[in-house]
Motif scaffolding. Structure first.
Motif, PDB file in Angstrom:
ATOM      1  N   TYR A 130       0.860  -1.180   0.000  1.00  0.00           N
ATOM      2  CA  TYR A 130       0.000   0.000   0.000  1.00  0.00           C
ATOM      3  C   TYR A 130       0.897   1.232   0.000  1.00  0.00           C
ATOM      4  O   TYR A 130       1.775   1.340   0.855  1.00  0.00           O
ATOM      5  CB  TYR A 130      -0.883   0.024   1.253  1.00  0.00           C
ATOM      6  CG  TYR A 130      -1.713  -1.214   1.439  1.00  0.00           C
ATOM      7  CD1 TYR A 130      -3.014  -1.284   0.952  1.00  0.00           C
ATOM      8  CD2 TYR A 130      -1.197  -2.325   2.110  1.00  0.00           C
ATOM      9  CE1 TYR A 130      -3.783  -2.428   1.125  1.00  0.00           C
ATOM     10  CE2 TYR A 130      -1.954  -3.474   2.285  1.00  0.00           C
ATOM     11  CZ  TYR A 130      -3.250  -3.515   1.796  1.00  0.00           C
ATOM     12  OH  TYR A 130      -3.997  -4.650   1.972  1.00  0.00           O
ATOM     13  N   LEU A 131       0.697   2.120  -0.952  1.00  0.00           N
ATOM     14  CA  LEU A 131       1.460   3.365  -0.980  1.00  0.00           C
ATOM     15  C   LEU A 131       0.556   4.527  -0.592  1.00  0.00           C
ATOM     16  O   LEU A 131      -0.623   4.547  -0.947  1.00  0.00           O
ATOM     17  CB  LEU A 131       2.019   3.640  -2.378  1.00  0.00           C
ATOM     18  CG  LEU A 131       2.977   2.620  -2.970  1.00  0.00           C
ATOM     19  CD1 LEU A 131       3.515   3.130  -4.304  1.00  0.00           C
ATOM     20  CD2 LEU A 131       4.116   2.297  -2.026  1.00  0.00           C
ATOM     21  N   CYS A 132       1.129   5.482   0.112  1.00  0.00           N
ATOM     22  CA  CYS A 132       0.376   6.704   0.375  1.00  0.00           C
ATOM     23  C   CYS A 132       0.266   7.477  -0.938  1.00  0.00           C
ATOM     24  O   CYS A 132       0.947   7.169  -1.920  1.00  0.00           O
ATOM     25  CB  CYS A 132       1.061   7.540   1.455  1.00  0.00           C
ATOM     26  SG  CYS A 132       2.626   8.287   0.976  1.00  0.00           S
ATOM     27  N   GLY A 133      -0.570   8.475  -0.967  1.00  0.00           N
ATOM     28  CA  GLY A 133      -0.740   9.281  -2.177  1.00  0.00           C
ATOM     29  C   GLY A 133       0.570   9.922  -2.596  1.00  0.00           C
ATOM     30  O   GLY A 133       1.292  10.477  -1.770  1.00  0.00           O
ATOM     31  N   GLN A 134       0.864   9.841  -3.882  1.00  0.00           N
ATOM     32  CA  GLN A 134       2.096  10.394  -4.437  1.00  0.00           C
ATOM     33  C   GLN A 134       1.767  11.581  -5.334  1.00  0.00           C
ATOM     34  O   GLN A 134       0.781  11.553  -6.077  1.00  0.00           O
ATOM     35  CB  GLN A 134       2.860   9.331  -5.227  1.00  0.00           C
ATOM     36  CG  GLN A 134       3.299   8.145  -4.393  1.00  0.00           C
ATOM     37  CD  GLN A 134       4.234   8.553  -3.284  1.00  0.00           C
ATOM     38  OE1 GLN A 134       5.246   9.216  -3.503  1.00  0.00           O
ATOM     39  NE2 GLN A 134       3.898   8.163  -2.059  1.00  0.00           N
ATOM     40  N   VAL A 135       2.603  12.604  -5.261  1.00  0.00           N
ATOM     41  CA  VAL A 135       2.416  13.813  -6.055  1.00  0.00           C
ATOM     42  C   VAL A 135       3.744  14.224  -6.679  1.00  0.00           C
ATOM     43  O   VAL A 135       4.806  13.784  -6.256  1.00  0.00           O
ATOM     44  CB  VAL A 135       1.853  14.975  -5.200  1.00  0.00           C
ATOM     45  CG1 VAL A 135       0.475  14.631  -4.651  1.00  0.00           C
ATOM     46  CG2 VAL A 135       2.801  15.352  -4.076  1.00  0.00           C
ATOM     47  N   GLY A 136       3.654  15.095  -7.664  1.00  0.00           N
ATOM     48  CA  GLY A 136       4.845  15.652  -8.299  1.00  0.00           C
ATOM     49  C   GLY A 136       5.166  17.022  -7.717  1.00  0.00           C
ATOM     50  O   GLY A 136       4.652  17.416  -6.662  1.00  0.00           O
ATOM     51  N   THR A 137       6.001  17.756  -8.420  1.00  0.00           N
ATOM     52  CA  THR A 137       6.425  19.080  -7.990  1.00  0.00           C
ATOM     53  C   THR A 137       5.303  20.088  -8.163  1.00  0.00           C
ATOM     54  O   THR A 137       4.721  20.193  -9.253  1.00  0.00           O
ATOM     55  CB  THR A 137       7.664  19.535  -8.792  1.00  0.00           C
ATOM     56  OG1 THR A 137       8.701  18.565  -8.614  1.00  0.00           O
ATOM     57  CG2 THR A 137       8.153  20.894  -8.336  1.00  0.00           C
ATOM     58  N   ARG A 138       5.025  20.802  -7.114  1.00  0.00           N
ATOM     59  CA  ARG A 138       3.978  21.819  -7.146  1.00  0.00           C
ATOM     60  C   ARG A 138       4.273  22.857  -8.212  1.00  0.00           C
ATOM     61  O   ARG A 138       5.420  23.266  -8.396  1.00  0.00           O
ATOM     62  CB  ARG A 138       3.867  22.509  -5.789  1.00  0.00           C
ATOM     63  CG  ARG A 138       3.416  21.576  -4.716  1.00  0.00           C
ATOM     64  CD  ARG A 138       3.451  22.227  -3.360  1.00  0.00           C
ATOM     65  NE  ARG A 138       3.076  21.221  -2.372  1.00  0.00           N
ATOM     66  CZ  ARG A 138       2.818  21.481  -1.127  1.00  0.00           C
ATOM     67  NH1 ARG A 138       2.906  22.695  -0.661  1.00  0.00           N
ATOM     68  NH2 ARG A 138       2.471  20.506  -0.303  1.00  0.00           N
ATOM     69  N   GLY A 139       3.244  23.268  -8.930  1.00  0.00           N
ATOM     70  CA  GLY A 139       3.373  24.323  -9.920  1.00  0.00           C
ATOM     71  C   GLY A 139       3.764  23.843 -11.304  1.00  0.00           C
ATOM     72  O   GLY A 139       3.717  24.615 -12.258  1.00  0.00           O
ATOM     73  N   GLU A 140       4.175  22.584 -11.438  1.00  0.00           N
ATOM     74  CA  GLU A 140       4.518  22.035 -12.756  1.00  0.00           C
ATOM     75  C   GLU A 140       3.236  21.719 -13.531  1.00  0.00           C
ATOM     76  O   GLU A 140       2.146  21.688 -12.966  1.00  0.00           O
ATOM     77  CB  GLU A 140       5.357  20.764 -12.600  1.00  0.00           C
ATOM     78  CG  GLU A 140       6.739  20.982 -12.045  1.00  0.00           C
ATOM     79  CD  GLU A 140       7.688  21.658 -13.019  1.00  0.00           C
ATOM     80  OE1 GLU A 140       7.446  21.593 -14.247  1.00  0.00           O
ATOM     81  OE2 GLU A 140       8.672  22.248 -12.563  1.00  0.00           O
ATOM     82  N   SER A 141       3.377  21.419 -14.809  1.00  0.00           N
ATOM     83  CA  SER A 141       2.238  21.059 -15.650  1.00  0.00           C
ATOM     84  C   SER A 141       1.656  19.716 -15.210  1.00  0.00           C
ATOM     85  O   SER A 141       2.301  18.948 -14.489  1.00  0.00           O
ATOM     86  CB  SER A 141       2.674  20.953 -17.115  1.00  0.00           C
ATOM     87  OG  SER A 141       3.539  19.836 -17.274  1.00  0.00           O
TER      88      SER A 141
END
Length: 117
Positions: A23-34
């Motif tokens: 189980y992975l926690c929610g993953q996100v990218g760099t804020r403000g990128e496309s």
């Protein structure tokens, strides 16, 4: 079976493994990128965490994708579709949600099997 927790922050763990399931926690990218860039970065993080847990994108059972705006659905899918291997598509849901920061456009949560389980 024991529960294994990795990269705990006091609030959550980035990886939890139990009974052959990752189980992975929610993953996100760099804020403000496309949307494209955030999706690429998010999927790269997922690849790395799954590898650390003894799994891979081919072992994903379910993916939940949150977009800050459903207008970005096609752009996110363009990246997703090149990342997922044919014959290994997970069950997937995608919805719109207010994410933790207004600069975040994509968050992905996955559940996967440990490879060979």
């Amino acid at each position: 079976m024991a529960i294994e927790r990795h990269h705990g922050t006091g609030r959550m763990s980035r990886i939890v493994v139990h009974n052959g399931t990752v189980y992975l926690c929610g993953q996100v990218g760099t804020r403000g990128e496309s949307v494209t860039r955030q999706t690429e970065e998010t999927l790269a993080k997922i690849d790395g965490l799954l590898a650390e847990a003894g799994s891979s994108k081919d072992d994903i059972l379910q993916a939940i994708v949150w977009l800050s705006d459903m207008a970005d659905f096609a752009e996110m899918n363009a990246v997703w579709d090149t990342w997922v291997n044919d014959g290994h598509e997970p069950a997937r849901a995608c919805g719109e949600a207010k994410l933790a920061s207004p600069d975040l456009k994509v968050e992905i949560i996955v559940t996967a099997a440990v490879s060979g389980s």
